[in-house]
Structure formats: structure tokens, C-alpha cells
Design an enzyme around this catalytic site. Sequence first.
Site, PDB file in Angstrom:
ATOM      1  N   ASN A   1       0.826  -1.212   0.000  1.00 54.08           N
ATOM      2  CA  ASN A   1       0.000   0.000   0.000  1.00 54.08           C
ATOM      3  C   ASN A   1       0.858   1.260   0.000  1.00 54.08           C
ATOM      4  O   ASN A   1       0.612   2.202  -0.761  1.00 54.08           O
ATOM      5  CB  ASN A   1      -0.890   0.031   1.254  1.00 54.08           C
ATOM      6  CG  ASN A   1      -2.229  -0.643   1.040  1.00 54.08           C
ATOM      7  OD1 ASN A   1      -2.716  -0.698  -0.083  1.00 54.08           O
ATOM      8  ND2 ASN A   1      -2.801  -1.160   2.100  1.00 54.08           N
TER       9      ASN A   1
ATOM     10  N   GLU B   1      -6.556  -7.862   4.981  1.00 55.74           N
ATOM     11  CA  GLU B   1      -5.758  -8.663   4.025  1.00 55.74           C
ATOM     12  C   GLU B   1      -5.675 -10.098   4.507  1.00 55.74           C
ATOM     13  O   GLU B   1      -4.731 -10.809   4.252  1.00 55.74           O
ATOM     14  CB  GLU B   1      -4.355  -8.092   3.787  1.00 55.74           C
ATOM     15  CG  GLU B   1      -3.687  -7.205   4.791  1.00 55.74           C
ATOM     16  CD  GLU B   1      -3.566  -7.677   6.218  1.00 55.74           C
ATOM     17  OE1 GLU B   1      -4.599  -7.678   6.909  1.00 55.74           O
ATOM     18  OE2 GLU B   1      -2.444  -8.003   6.649  1.00 55.74           O
TER      19      GLU B   1
HETATM   20  N1  LIG Z   1      -5.612  -1.409  -0.227  1.00 54.81           N
HETATM   21  C1  LIG Z   1      -6.209  -1.909   0.840  1.00 54.81           C
HETATM   22  N2  LIG Z   1      -5.527  -2.072   1.979  1.00 54.81           N
HETATM   23  C2  LIG Z   1      -6.137  -2.615   3.042  1.00 54.81           C
HETATM   24  C3  LIG Z   1      -7.480  -3.000   3.005  1.00 54.81           C
HETATM   25  N3  LIG Z   1      -7.806  -3.506   4.219  1.00 54.81           N
HETATM   26  C4  LIG Z   1      -6.708  -3.429   4.985  1.00 54.81           C
HETATM   27  N4  LIG Z   1      -5.679  -2.901   4.274  1.00 54.81           N
HETATM   28  C5  LIG Z   1      -4.312  -2.611   4.713  1.00 54.81           C
HETATM   29  O1  LIG Z   1      -3.628  -3.780   5.045  1.00 54.81           O
HETATM   30  C6  LIG Z   1      -2.495  -3.386   5.841  1.00 54.81           C
HETATM   31  C7  LIG Z   1      -2.234  -4.441   6.884  1.00 54.81           C
HETATM   32  O2  LIG Z   1      -1.059  -4.084   7.511  1.00 54.81           O
HETATM   33  P1  LIG Z   1      -0.447  -4.880   8.713  1.00 54.81           P
HETATM   34  O3  LIG Z   1      -1.527  -5.399   9.622  1.00 54.81           O
HETATM   35  O4  LIG Z   1       0.595  -4.005   9.333  1.00 54.81           O
HETATM   36  O5  LIG Z   1       0.189  -6.158   8.080  1.00 54.81           O
HETATM   37  P2  LIG Z   1       1.282  -6.352   6.925  1.00 54.81           P
HETATM   38  O6  LIG Z   1       1.880  -5.094   6.458  1.00 54.81           O
HETATM   39  O7  LIG Z   1       0.603  -7.179   5.888  1.00 54.81           O
HETATM   40  O8  LIG Z   1       2.370  -7.179   7.653  1.00 54.81           O
HETATM   41  P3  LIG Z   1       2.326  -8.696   8.077  1.00 54.81           P
HETATM   42  O9  LIG Z   1       0.901  -9.143   8.114  1.00 54.81           O
HETATM   43  O10 LIG Z   1       2.935  -8.699   9.458  1.00 54.81           O
HETATM   44  O11 LIG Z   1       3.146  -9.436   7.100  1.00 54.81           O
HETATM   45  C8  LIG Z   1      -2.816  -2.014   6.401  1.00 54.81           C
HETATM   46  O12 LIG Z   1      -1.960  -1.068   5.821  1.00 54.81           O
HETATM   47  C9  LIG Z   1      -4.274  -1.749   5.967  1.00 54.81           C
HETATM   48  O13 LIG Z   1      -4.474  -0.402   5.657  1.00 54.81           O
HETATM   49  C10 LIG Z   1      -8.201  -2.797   1.790  1.00 54.81           C
HETATM   50  O14 LIG Z   1      -9.392  -3.095   1.660  1.00 54.81           O
HETATM   51  N5  LIG Z   1      -7.539  -2.256   0.729  1.00 54.81           N
END
Ligand SMILES: Nc1nc2c(ncn2[C@@H]2O[C@H](COP(=O)(O)OP(=O)(O)OP(=O)(O)O)[C@@H](O)[C@H]2O)c(=O)[nH]1
Length: 351
Positions: free
Chosen positions: A226, A261
Amino acid sequence: MFEQVEELKFKIIVRVAIFAAAIHAALIPGFYVIGATPLAILNIFSTLSWLLGIWLIKNNRQSWGLRVVSVEVVVHSIAACAFMGTETGFQFYLWSVSCILMVDYKMRMGSAVGFSLTLIAIFAAIYILFSGVAYPYAYGEFLRYIEVANILVAGVPMIYTLALIRRITLEQRSTLADMAAKDFLTGLYNRRFAKELMLKLHNRCSTAEQPMCVAIGDIDYFKQINDQYGHEVGDKVLVALSQTLLEHTRASDVVARWGGEEFIIALPNIDIDTASARIESIRSAIKTMDARQVSPELSLTMSFGLSQWQPQQSVEDVINVADDALYRSKSNGRDQTTLAASAPVTLTQVT
Ligand SMILES: Nc1nc2c(ncn2[C@@H]2O[C@H](COP(=O)(O)OP(=O)(O)OP(=O)(O)O)[C@@H](O)[C@H]2O)c(=O)[nH]1
């Protein structure tokens, strides 16, 4: 969704209006031949009114279009019965219009009901005023057939309107059911609906004494994707990944978006070894997924936790256990699947 329904509705009303305009145009020579010249002239105006109604509906003035054709039908029914008596059956068109008026949702309910009731009152008044009028033109021996023809033709718009309402109701019902069950972005089942489906599957498997497994997957470093590529690209990744999950699961599996996610895959009638092989193949499909269609140079990996659903476990229990396994996949370096067991087994270490 609402605009599409409105579009469909008025498309069908335009078809009814074209049908009506054609009938009125065809009646012009008909009235002329039987000697009813005033009615032939009236029909020229009627045809023009229907064409005006069609033009108004097509040019986004639907309510005005419906009003114009309603007035035409009222005037035409009264005039035809005043000149030829009620035995011709021209008054039945008032019923059709009273039905069509009800589909104009822009009109308030009270007004629509009021207008429709007025049309039915006019229908009744026509009998009081003109039932004594004798048919004065040629071909009087065919009066019964004219009446039957008018009743049949007037019935078409009523059936058409009811069929339209039925179609819209069914379409809206399935859209609403879809909206309640699915995640808006990915089209996968949402968390609430997935839970219900998983419970049903688990009950079925328990009854049939079949094993069932549950996997939770979480995209690795999704925040970085993102941050680096933007939220819109992040959304596209979620959609593409969901597609990959669906492509690599069976129709009997439940694939759902569990959170941002995070995804869940419920696999009925499968033992833990086969399930872990399946999840591993999904994991490598995600790795080799053509993420360039979303953004060049983007690479994607996912970590999984997998658990066999024990008969006595609740849905929350099995998810917690799978979640713990996922947590281990993350803390052991990501891009791997961990089996939940008394002693967790990591299937693949990141290379
Ligand atoms: N583009 C987008 N991003 C999302 C959505 N839902 C959640 N996210 C993003 O998913 C990200 C999850 O970040 P983290 O929980 O820190 O996890 P990560 O960066 O995947 O790290 P790890 O899970 O530890 O590998 C966040 O930045 C949320 O903003 C969505 O519907 N669309």
C-alpha cells in the site's frame, strides 16, 4: 443498482408506449373507414401524444412522459365511449394506465394511489354517462369483437407492468442477498456469511464422519505494498489474489475475506495432509501469480495457518487455533504454512 432498475423499468414502459402508439396509428384509417371521422382525427392527436410521451421518457423526463400518456388515455377513453358507447370496450385502457402510473416511484405513494383511483372512478363514471349511447357507425355487427379486442389489448400493459415488477423484485432480492453475503471489493463471501456456511459444512462433515480443515491466510507486508504502490493498487492486489484463491479451490470449499488482508479457506471432506498440500499449492500459485497485471515488479507472498476442525470445536475455536498457526508462520519469517497441532509443524521455510 437503483438506477439500473429505473432504466430497465422505463425501457419496458417505452416498449408498451411504442405498442400503444402503433395501435393508435393503425386505428386512424379504421375509424375513418367506419365513418367515425372525429375519432380518426382524435387518434392522430393520440398517436402524437404517445410519441411525445416516448420522447419525454427517453429524454429523462419519465414522470412527465407518464402524465402525458395518462391524459391521452383518459381523453381517448371518454371520447370513444361518448361517440360509440361503452360496448366498444375503449374504457378498459383506463385500467392499464392506472397500473402503469404505480411504477413511477418518483411520484409520492399517496399521489400515485390518488391518480390511479381517479382513473378507476372515471372508468365507473363512463358507464353511468355513456352506457345508453348506441353505436352509430358502420360494421356494428362486429361490436362484440371490437370490445373483446380492446379488452385483450388493454390487458397487455397490465400483465407487462406486473411482469416488470416481478422481475425487478426478484433481481433486487438476489442483489440484496449477494450484498449481504459478499465482500464488496473482492466478491468473496464476507466474514458473517462465511461463518454460517462453515458451520453448515462442519455439521454435514461431522454427520458423515468426514474430516474438515480450515486455513487462514494473510498477505505478507501488505502495508508496504500500500505504502509503495498506493491504496488503489493494494485493492487490485486483493481482487487478483481472491481470483487466484478461487481458481485453486474446489466448488465445495468456502473462500472468504476474513478481514483487511486476511482470508479464510474452509475445506470440507479432506484430511489434514491433503489439505496442507492444497494450501501449499495455493501459496505457490500466489507467489507465481502474475502480479505484474496489477503493477510491474510487484511480488506477493502469503502466510497460512492450517487446522483440522475437531467435532467438538466451535467455529471460533478452530479459527483461533488456525490463527495461532498463522501467527507462527509470520514470526518464523512469513511465506509459509504452519499446521496447527500439539506441536506445530512448519511445512515450508522461507527460502
Ligand atoms: N488497499 C487496501 N488495503 C487494506 C485494506 N484492508 C486493509 N488494508 C491494509 O492492510 C495493511 C495491513 O497491515 P499490517 O496489519 O501491518 O500487516 P502487513 O503489512 O501485511 O504485515 P504482516 O501481516 O505482518 O506481514 C494495512 O496497511 C491496511 O491499511 C483494503 O481493503 N484495501
